[in-house]
Design an enzyme around this catalytic site. Sequence first.
Site, PDB file in Angstrom:
ATOM      1  N   GLU A   1       9.210  -4.226  10.412  1.00 43.71           N
ATOM      2  CA  GLU A   1       9.600  -2.915   9.884  1.00 43.71           C
ATOM      3  C   GLU A   1      10.050  -1.978  11.007  1.00 43.71           C
ATOM      4  OE1 GLU A   1       6.880  -1.108   7.099  1.00 43.71           O
ATOM      5  OE2 GLU A   1       8.013   0.771   7.078  1.00 43.71           O
TER       6      GLU A   1
ATOM      7  N   LYS B   1      -1.440  -9.227   2.834  1.00 46.10           N
ATOM      8  CA  LYS B   1      -0.679  -8.761   4.005  1.00 46.10           C
ATOM      9  C   LYS B   1      -1.594  -7.892   4.876  1.00 46.10           C
ATOM     10  CE  LYS B   1       2.822  -5.635   3.759  1.00 46.10           C
ATOM     11  NZ  LYS B   1       2.335  -4.552   4.644  1.00 46.10           N
TER      12      LYS B   1
ATOM     13  N   ASP C   1       0.841  -1.205   0.000  1.00 45.28           N
ATOM     14  CA  ASP C   1       0.000   0.000   0.000  1.00 45.28           C
ATOM     15  C   ASP C   1       0.879   1.259   0.000  1.00 45.28           C
ATOM     16  OD1 ASP C   1       0.888  -0.057   2.612  1.00 45.28           O
ATOM     17  OD2 ASP C   1      -1.092   0.164   3.522  1.00 45.28           O
ATOM     18  N   SER C   2       2.209   1.061   0.045  1.00 43.00           N
ATOM     19  CA  SER C   2       3.129   2.177  -0.162  1.00 43.00           C
ATOM     20  C   SER C   2       2.877   2.821  -1.525  1.00 43.00           C
ATOM     21  CB  SER C   2       4.582   1.703  -0.066  1.00 43.00           C
ATOM     22  OG  SER C   2       4.802   0.564  -0.879  1.00 43.00           O
TER      23      SER C   2
ATOM     24  N   GLU D   1      -1.510  -5.571   8.559  1.00 38.65           N
ATOM     25  CA  GLU D   1      -0.660  -4.961   9.607  1.00 38.65           C
ATOM     26  C   GLU D   1      -1.218  -5.264  10.996  1.00 38.65           C
ATOM     27  OE1 GLU D   1       0.141  -0.809   8.937  1.00 38.65           O
ATOM     28  OE2 GLU D   1       0.966  -1.170   6.937  1.00 38.65           O
TER      29      GLU D   1
ATOM     30  N   ASP E   1      -1.341  -6.149  -0.531  1.00 43.60           N
ATOM     31  CA  ASP E   1      -1.413  -5.495   0.778  1.00 43.60           C
ATOM     32  C   ASP E   1      -2.846  -5.017   1.024  1.00 43.60           C
ATOM     33  OD1 ASP E   1      -0.242  -4.597   3.061  1.00 43.60           O
ATOM     34  OD2 ASP E   1       0.974  -3.035   2.109  1.00 43.60           O
TER      35      ASP E   1
HETATM   36  O1  KIV Z   1       3.530  -1.113   1.638  1.00 43.00           O
HETATM   37  C1  KIV Z   1       4.679  -1.574   1.606  1.00 43.00           C
HETATM   38  O2  KIV Z   1       5.442  -1.367   0.654  1.00 43.00           O
HETATM   39  C2  KIV Z   1       5.102  -2.381   2.733  1.00 43.00           C
HETATM   40  C3  KIV Z   1       6.515  -2.861   2.786  1.00 43.00           C
HETATM   41  C4  KIV Z   1       7.433  -1.734   2.982  1.00 43.00           C
HETATM   42  C5  KIV Z   1       6.714  -3.934   3.790  1.00 43.00           C
HETATM   43  O3  KIV Z   1       4.320  -2.648   3.591  1.00 43.00           O
END
Ligand code: KIV
Length: 296
Positions: free
Chosen positions: A192, A123, A54-55, A125, A93
């Site tokens: 992280e 993924k 989600d970055s 969190e 994510d």
């Molecule tokens: O969103 C992302 O890119 C991440 C990674 C940095 C682990 O969660």
Amino acid sequence: MSLTPIGEPRQKTTVSSLKNKKSKQEPITCLTAYDYAMARLVDEAGIDIVLVGDSLAMTMLGYDNTLSVTVDEMLHHTRAVRRGVKHALLVGDMPYGSYHLNAEEAVRNAARFVKEAGAEAVKVEGGEKRADLIRRIIDAEIPVAGHIGLTPQSVNVMGGYRVQGKSLADIEQLMRDAVALDRAGVACIYLEGIPREVGAMITAEVATPTIGIGAGPDCDGQVLVFHDILNLTFAPEAKFVRRYGDAAALITDAVQSFRADVASHQYPSDSESYHLPKDIQAALEAVLERKRSLRR
Ligand code: KIV
């Protein structure tokens, strides 16, 4: 260039192959990718896990943090990445708000990543407090990657992007989080923004492979953000980022050269142009000549 020796076809990364790597102490590699081209390059370079993080809210969409990106936006990018990934494990994510209300909605959203975008894992969190929810998603046959330590979706609670796990109480909580995820049966745990020593302790404690980002070299694997390793982030780099190339300089140079070539009539050249077949060109000339002679 592929690093796979000739004659040894590359194996598909699966959840169980990640566990094998941990048991053989072979480092696991992971990079983010957000579209087809990036996905092909990352996959063909032999990276084990492609994470549609989600970055992308920040790197691709220009938001200040990851909170605004929606499930539909994540699915749009994950579908594009899916088309470019053949061997890596594809992890999608789950964005902020997509698993926070209740388990039913979380499972429904996780299933969308699988059914609509071809993700092989999602993924989520959070540690201990998400363990039941994660079990529900795994019960729905969807592998889950955990993510603890500096969890960017908690930026407002953390009061910024700060290294986590610096006090004894925080280390104890992180350890409980990691063990809860391990027991819930996650495929891997992203660690992280935590001290190296804590990353090492967690990695030694859990059977699940750990993938670090700013968590030191003792994790079972490492992940970085595609834009960070290529200087495409437009922000000061975090301490853990290593830049492997300067795509910003490369792109700027190419764009400026294109602009200059067009402005000076250097682009396109005759050899970069399409041409009429000779007979059509001759016939066209004849027509034009007839028109000119009628005007005279
Ligand atoms: O969103 C992302 O890119 C991440 C990674 C940095 C682990 O969660």
